[in-house]
Design an enzyme around this catalytic site. Structure first.
Site, PDB file in Angstrom:
ATOM      1  NE  ARG A  28      23.935  -9.564  20.303  1.00 50.65           N
ATOM      2  CZ  ARG A  28      23.679  -9.407  18.833  1.00 50.65           C
ATOM      3  NH1 ARG A  28      23.955 -10.029  18.030  1.00 50.65           N
ATOM      4  NH2 ARG A  28      22.915  -7.916  18.494  1.00 50.65           N
ATOM      5  CG  ASP A  37      27.592   3.872  17.412  1.00 48.78           C
ATOM      6  OD1 ASP A  37      27.801   3.061  16.920  1.00 48.78           O
ATOM      7  OD2 ASP A  37      26.376   4.236  18.384  1.00 48.78           O
ATOM      8  N   PRO A  42      20.361 -12.656  25.999  1.00 44.13           N
ATOM      9  CG  PRO A  42      18.762 -11.577  27.290  1.00 44.13           C
ATOM     10  CD  PRO A  42      20.026 -12.370  27.384  1.00 44.13           C
ATOM     11  CB  ALA A  69      34.788  -7.413  21.940  1.00 46.00           C
ATOM     12  CB  SER A 103      23.301   1.319  15.325  1.00 46.17           C
ATOM     13  OG  SER A 103      24.689   0.780  15.366  1.00 46.17           O
ATOM     14  N   GLY A 117      19.683  -7.113  23.048  1.00 48.04           N
ATOM     15  CA  GLY A 117      18.904  -6.022  23.322  1.00 48.04           C
ATOM     16  C   GLY A 117      18.897  -5.067  22.171  1.00 48.04           C
TER      17      GLY A 117
END
Ligand code: G16
Length: 557
Positions: free
Chosen positions: A510, A285, A502, A377, A66, A504
């Site tokens: 983050r 996506d 954390p 978001a 992604s 994933g």
């Protein structure tokens, strides 16, 4: 029937396990492509068991990383109706991926069979798609070995967007039934979207060209094909950043993640006021929209804005069409801007549910509503319609032209909006259909509410698994003491909010911060980043912007 151990062992030998520990994360396994071969082989084994568990229904496997850089890759499993893998099976995926020997692998498989009471004589059918990463083809071969090691059938759909693979899975499992979702082919997907879009926008003035940054990923060829089916009189699209032949360009200085995190335009655009733009991510996506205001300032319309646009529009239609008993709800995560949440609750008067990050969580929460809009978001999301809502739209008869039109648009939306997962192409058309219906500009859409200034950062740490997020990611249970230190800093800022979790999908933690001004949001983020880096295992070069804080919480540098 039993498993053919010798076949598993023989094929497993082609995909030796490396000395790496793997975790099924926010969106499946995701890491450097060169350590994924054994993992994907084992996912093939698991996909067969999942298909057998569903009495031979088709299971989807998407090979993608992604938004991650080109050298990464990953894998996500798709359930028969197109949702993400059931969370109760994630643990099995992790156990299989980490089994250290063939014996351990066979024992782990046996454990799944026993615990899930799987009838091994059932058929197993798996389909696979991949994004444009160069590592994808070899990983499909590894998956094929895994599927065949347990006697399953596999069909390779080649290059697809992630949502297309979800769509195909659902179509294959529902064809010939009253719930048939569509024609199980890539062209069938484009036709379904185009036809539904046409039903909404026909006869309404066309909007100006939308320039779409495709992140040099699979969304580029897909959007070119969709545009052909749509024809120019319905929507004018120009695809930018569509170089899929140069792997290093994937998501580089472009794409939805880049635009959202950096809050600036991607490469390849000469942005002028009045231009309408959007960015997809590497597997199409996610989508975010953006434009320049009259002063030339970059403006972002993220997943929060898409969710509120969609929820408000659909609520208006439901009211106009006088469809009774339809409840509308919205699902957000901790990353939702505080202003967005306030707007949804106070102005739209729509209930908001919060879940941890990951569309797999949001999707299920949205299923609880008749119309459940869920968006992260970052632009990942969709709107789900319950079976009851779809039936109601079809069984209600409009008594006036206005009621009939609203009903027709609602029905078309249930076809236009991907019901399986967040889908950038479907979301693009949904937003364009709404804006066309309302004759509205991006600036006008943006004016509904103003985002609180925010900042998203990443910190590299020794072991991100030392960080445990709780309360839908808004707080940390571990490492001890860090949450109190964050709270102490947040309290110093007007409209301050900050959390750490954390990732994933990347080897980082983050850090998110929000405050009354951009300067303050940046400052709060840099203080929290400094805290994490200095006191909780930061590694690599220390970014100079991170603030140093003493034990009393005072900034010292
Ligand atoms: C995936 C998930 C999203 C999530 C994102 C970032 O997106 O599908 O739900 O928001 O990762 O997750 P994290 O913060 O845990 O890294 P994508 O588009 O990369 O598949």
């Amino acid at each position: 029937m039993t498993m053919d151990h010798s076949k598993i062992t023989e094929l497993s030998a082609k995909h030796p396990k490396l000395n790496v520990s793997y975790t099924y994360g926010t969106a499946g396994f995701r890491t450097k492509a060169d350590v994924l071969d054994s993992v994907i082989f084992r996912v093939g084994l698991l996909a067969v068991l999942r298909s057998k568990k569903h009495a031979g229904k088709v299971i989807g496997v998407m090979i993608t990383a992604s938004h991650n850089p080109a050298q990464d890759n990953g894998v996500k499993l798709v359930e028969p109706m197109g949702e993400m893998l059931a969370q109760s099976w994630e643990q099995y995926a992790t156990e299989l991926a980490n089994a250290s020997s063939d014996d351990a692998l066979i024992a782990a498989l046996q454990n799944v069979v026993e615990k899930e009471q799987i009838d091994l004589s059932n058929e197993a059918v798996v389909i696979v798609g991949r994004d444009t990463r160069p590592s994808g083809e070899a990983l499909v071969a590894a998956l094929t070995d895994g599927v065949q090691a347990l006697g399953g059938k596999i069909t390779d759909y080649g290059l697809t967007t992630t949502p297309q693979l979800h769509y195909l899975t659902r179509c294959l499992n529902t064809q010939g039934t009253p719930d048939a979702y569509g024609e199980p082919s890539e062209q069938g997907y484009y036709r379904k979207l185009a036809e539904a879009f046409k039903r909404i926008v026909s006869g309404k003035p066309k909007l100006s060209t939308i320039y779409v940054d495709a992140a040099n990923g699979i969304g580029a060829p897909a959007l070119h094909k969709l545009a052909k089916v749509l024809t120019d009189d319905l929507l004018s699209v120009q695809v930018v950043n569509d170089d899929t032949a140069t792997p290093t360009k994937l998501n580089h200085q472009s794409g939805a993640d880049f635009v959202k995190v950096n809050q600036k335009k991607p490469e390849g655009f000469d942005l002028k006021p009045g231009m309408r733009c959007a960015s997809l991510d590497g597997d199409a996506d996610r989508i975010v929209f953006w434009y320049a205001d009259n002063a030339g300032t970059f403006k972002l319309l993220d997943g929060d804005k898409i969710a509120t646009l969609a929820a408000e529009f659909i609520m208006g239609l439901v009211r106009k069409a006088k469809v009774p008993n339809i409840n509308v709800g919205l699902v957000q995560t901790a990353y939702a801007n505080g202003s967005a949440t306030a707007y949804v609750k106070d102005t739209l008067k729509v209930p908001v549910v919060f879940t941890p990050t990951g569309v797999k969580h949001l999707h299920h929460a949205a299923e609880e509503f008749d119309v459940g809009a869920y968006f992260e978001a970052n632009g990942h999301g969709t709107v789900l319609f319950s079976q009851q809502a779809i039936k109601a739209f079809h069984s209600t008869t409009g008594k006036t032209a206005e009621e009939t039109e609203a009903l027709e648009i609602l029905k078309a939306l249930t076809d236009l909006i991907n019901q399986t997962v967040g889908d950038a192409l479907s979301d693009l058309l949904m937003v364009e259909a709404i804006l066309t219906s309302q004759g509205r500009s991006l600036a006008d859409w943006d004016s509904a509410y103003s985002d609180l200034p925010s900042r998203l950062e990443k910190v590299k740490v020794q072991n991100r698994l030392n960080f445990e997020a709780i309360k839908a990611d808004t707080e940390l249970a571990k490492p001890e003491g860090l949450q109190q230190k964050i709270n102490q800093q947040v309290a110093k800022f007007k409209h301050g909010r900050s959390f750490v979790r954390p990732s994933g999908t990347e080897d980082v933690v983050r850090v998110y911060a929000e405050a009354d001004t951009q300067e303050n949001a940046d400052l709060l983020a840099n203080i929290v980043c400094g805290l994490v880096y200095d006191q909780y295992g930061g590694v690599g070069e220390r970014p100079a912007k991170f603030k140093k804080v003493d034990q009393q919480g005072n900034i010292i540098a």
